[in-house]
Design a protein around this motif. Structure first.
Motif, PDB file in Angstrom:
ATOM      1  N   TRP A   1       1.658   2.338  20.988  1.00 53.07           N
ATOM      2  CA  TRP A   1       3.072   1.952  20.982  1.00 53.07           C
ATOM      3  C   TRP A   1       3.272   0.655  21.755  1.00 53.07           C
ATOM      4  N   GLU A   2       2.614   0.514  22.894  1.00 61.17           N
ATOM      5  CA  GLU A   2       2.727  -0.720  23.674  1.00 61.17           C
ATOM      6  C   GLU A   2       2.248  -1.921  22.864  1.00 61.17           C
ATOM      7  N   LEU A   3       1.138  -1.762  22.158  1.00 58.06           N
ATOM      8  CA  LEU A   3       0.628  -2.853  21.324  1.00 58.06           C
ATOM      9  C   LEU A   3       1.616  -3.194  20.206  1.00 58.06           C
ATOM     10  N   GLN A   4       2.224  -2.154  19.616  1.00 59.89           N
ATOM     11  CA  GLN A   4       3.200  -2.389  18.552  1.00 59.89           C
ATOM     12  C   GLN A   4       4.438  -3.087  19.085  1.00 59.89           C
ATOM     13  N   MET A   5       4.864  -2.734  20.302  1.00 58.70           N
ATOM     14  CA  MET A   5       6.004  -3.416  20.920  1.00 58.70           C
ATOM     15  C   MET A   5       5.754  -4.910  21.020  1.00 58.70           C
ATOM     16  N   LEU A   6       4.535  -5.276  21.402  1.00 56.47           N
ATOM     17  CA  LEU A   6       4.198  -6.689  21.556  1.00 56.47           C
ATOM     18  C   LEU A   6       4.064  -7.379  20.202  1.00 56.47           C
ATOM     19  N   ARG A   7       3.594  -6.657  19.191  1.00 56.79           N
ATOM     20  CA  ARG A   7       3.444  -7.253  17.860  1.00 56.79           C
ATOM     21  C   ARG A   7       4.787  -7.455  17.175  1.00 56.79           C
TER      22      ARG A   7
ATOM     23  N   ASP B   1      18.207 -14.792  22.720  1.00 55.23           N
ATOM     24  CA  ASP B   1      18.661 -15.622  23.852  1.00 55.23           C
ATOM     25  C   ASP B   1      17.488 -16.132  24.689  1.00 55.23           C
ATOM     26  N   GLY B   2      16.391 -16.508  24.008  1.00 61.11           N
ATOM     27  CA  GLY B   2      15.249 -17.105  24.698  1.00 61.11           C
ATOM     28  C   GLY B   2      14.304 -16.119  25.347  1.00 61.11           C
ATOM     29  N   VAL B   3      14.513 -14.811  25.119  1.00 63.14           N
ATOM     30  CA  VAL B   3      13.679 -13.791  25.748  1.00 63.14           C
ATOM     31  C   VAL B   3      13.146 -12.841  24.682  1.00 63.14           C
ATOM     32  N   TRP B   4      11.859 -12.495  24.755  1.00 68.55           N
ATOM     33  CA  TRP B   4      11.257 -11.558  23.804  1.00 68.55           C
ATOM     34  C   TRP B   4      11.619 -10.127  24.186  1.00 68.55           C
ATOM     35  N   VAL B   5      12.176  -9.391  23.217  1.00 64.43           N
ATOM     36  CA  VAL B   5      12.563  -7.996  23.421  1.00 64.43           C
ATOM     37  C   VAL B   5      12.011  -7.157  22.269  1.00 64.43           C
ATOM     38  N   GLN B   6      12.145  -5.846  22.383  1.00 66.19           N
ATOM     39  CA  GLN B   6      11.679  -4.955  21.324  1.00 66.19           C
ATOM     40  C   GLN B   6      12.597  -5.040  20.106  1.00 66.19           C
ATOM     41  N   GLU B   7      12.028  -4.711  18.938  1.00 71.07           N
ATOM     42  CA  GLU B   7      12.899  -4.530  17.774  1.00 71.07           C
ATOM     43  C   GLU B   7      13.760  -3.302  18.033  1.00 71.07           C
ATOM     44  N   SER B   8      14.914  -3.230  17.384  1.00 71.55           N
ATOM     45  CA  SER B   8      15.990  -2.333  17.792  1.00 71.55           C
ATOM     46  C   SER B   8      15.626  -0.845  17.798  1.00 71.55           C
ATOM     47  N   MET B   9      14.901  -0.346  16.771  1.00 70.80           N
ATOM     48  CA  MET B   9      14.588   1.080  16.746  1.00 70.80           C
ATOM     49  C   MET B   9      13.580   1.449  17.822  1.00 70.80           C
ATOM     50  N   SER B  10      12.578   0.607  18.011  1.00 71.07           N
ATOM     51  CA  SER B  10      11.605   0.860  19.075  1.00 71.07           C
ATOM     52  C   SER B  10      12.295   0.844  20.437  1.00 71.07           C
TER      53      SER B  10
ATOM     54  N   MET C   1      14.268   4.146  20.841  1.00 71.13           N
ATOM     55  CA  MET C   1      13.372   5.276  21.061  1.00 71.13           C
ATOM     56  C   MET C   1      12.689   5.198  22.427  1.00 71.13           C
ATOM     57  N   SER C   2      12.359   3.985  22.851  1.00 69.52           N
ATOM     58  CA  SER C   2      11.722   3.849  24.162  1.00 69.52           C
ATOM     59  C   SER C   2      12.687   4.214  25.283  1.00 69.52           C
ATOM     60  N   LEU C   3      13.988   3.978  25.059  1.00 70.17           N
ATOM     61  CA  LEU C   3      14.985   4.377  26.043  1.00 70.17           C
ATOM     62  C   LEU C   3      15.095   5.893  26.120  1.00 70.17           C
ATOM     63  N   ILE C   4      15.130   6.558  24.956  1.00 68.50           N
ATOM     64  CA  ILE C   4      15.177   8.022  24.949  1.00 68.50           C
ATOM     65  C   ILE C   4      13.930   8.581  25.633  1.00 68.50           C
TER      66      ILE C   4
END
Length: 289
Positions: A191-197, A203-212, A215-218
């Motif tokens: 999952w960590e690797l997928q987050m990075l891929r 706004d100039g900052v890399w974040v997760q795609e919305s569903m990930s 789910m990561s918050l839950i």
């Protein structure tokens, strides 16, 4: 200088010929290709630069006093702590200067082989106001520290004893980061690797795609936090946008949706290496959906 380096009279005494008012011979070595990994030392299983530790071991073998006569730093931050009381800071790596927190992320983007994703608090970064800290996932923990000049908040754990790197660092003397790294058990490695891929830039900052992200918050509130911990209002908005069917983050439905997501992607629930992070394995959901 010895007491300043080792932090206490007891630790200084353990290091043999390390005298409070001694005149040590200091050699500064630059390693162009550091090799960080786990190494079982006399004190603990540590994450360190294996090249430097091997060199120290060889030098000790050449001296009859062995470990009492030869000491070395095992990472860049420890090097800084040694050079400072000796008034030799100029031989250490220069620290970058940041006027705003976005400058940190701009600098990270200059290194093509380095990847990160902000796990939480990216909405505060845009405002340049961080209420607590920034949770960030990186592909190389030590490279992150090297680029940013980050220093561990816990000076003793800076030695990275036993369970991998101590994750909480401070940058520029004012911004606190909780640094997660691939393979640390904070989330499943896949999952960590997928987050990075699959990361996206906002706004100039890399974040997760919305569903990930949702789910990561839950996962964070069900696995890392004590039972019935509630999400902040801003984070609950992000969750409910992706899963409007949920009534709250600790519900049986939330657990069911998380398990379905993990199973569909072959992710697992993992115990974090960081002993300061909570771990509450997902329990079976026996209540009506």
């Amino acid at each position: 200088w010895c007491l300043t380096i080792y932090g206490s009279q007891r630790d200084a005494k353990v290091h043999g010929n390390c005298k409070p008012n001694g005149n040590p011979k200091v050699v500064v070595v630059r390693d162009p290709k550091p090799d960080y990994g786990e190494w079982k030392t006399l004190g603990a299983l540590q994450v360190l630069n294996k090249n430097m530790y091997s060199l120290k071991t060889k030098m000790r073998g050449l001296n009859k006093l062995g470990w009492k006569s030869v000491h070395s730093s095992n990472n860049v931050e420890e090097t800084k702590l040694v050079l400072e009381p000796l008034n030799r800071k100029q031989y250490g790596p220069p620290l970058p200067e940041f006027n705003a927190i976005n400058d940190i992320f701009d600098l990270l983007d200059e290194h093509n082989c380095f990847r990160y994703v902000v796990l939480r608090s990216h909405e505060e970064i845009k405002q340049d106001f961080i209420s607590k800290d920034v949770d960030i996932l990186v592909n190389d923990y030590f490279m992150f520290k090297s680029i940013t000049g980050a220093a561990n908040i816990n000076r003793k754990k800076m030695r990275d004893f036993d369970n991998g790197p101590n994750t909480q660092v401070i940058i520029g003397g004012k911004w606190t980061f909780d640094v997660r790294y691939v393979g640390d058990g904070y989330y499943s490695t896949d999952w960590e690797l997928q987050m990075l891929r699959d990361r996206v830039k906002i706004d100039g900052v890399w974040v997760q795609e919305s569903m990930s992200y949702a789910m990561s918050l839950i996962y964070h509130y069900l696995v890392h936090k004590p039972p019935n911990t509630k999400a902040t209002s801003s984070r609950w908005v992000l969750i409910s946008q992706e899963m409007p069917q949920l009534d709250h983050e600790n519900s049986c439905r939330a657990r069911t949706e998380l398990k379905k997501y993990l199973t569909a992607h072959n992710y697992t629930v993992t115990k974090p290496h960081d002993t300061d992070t909570g771990y509450y394995p997902l329990k079976p959901c026996n209540t009506p959906q």
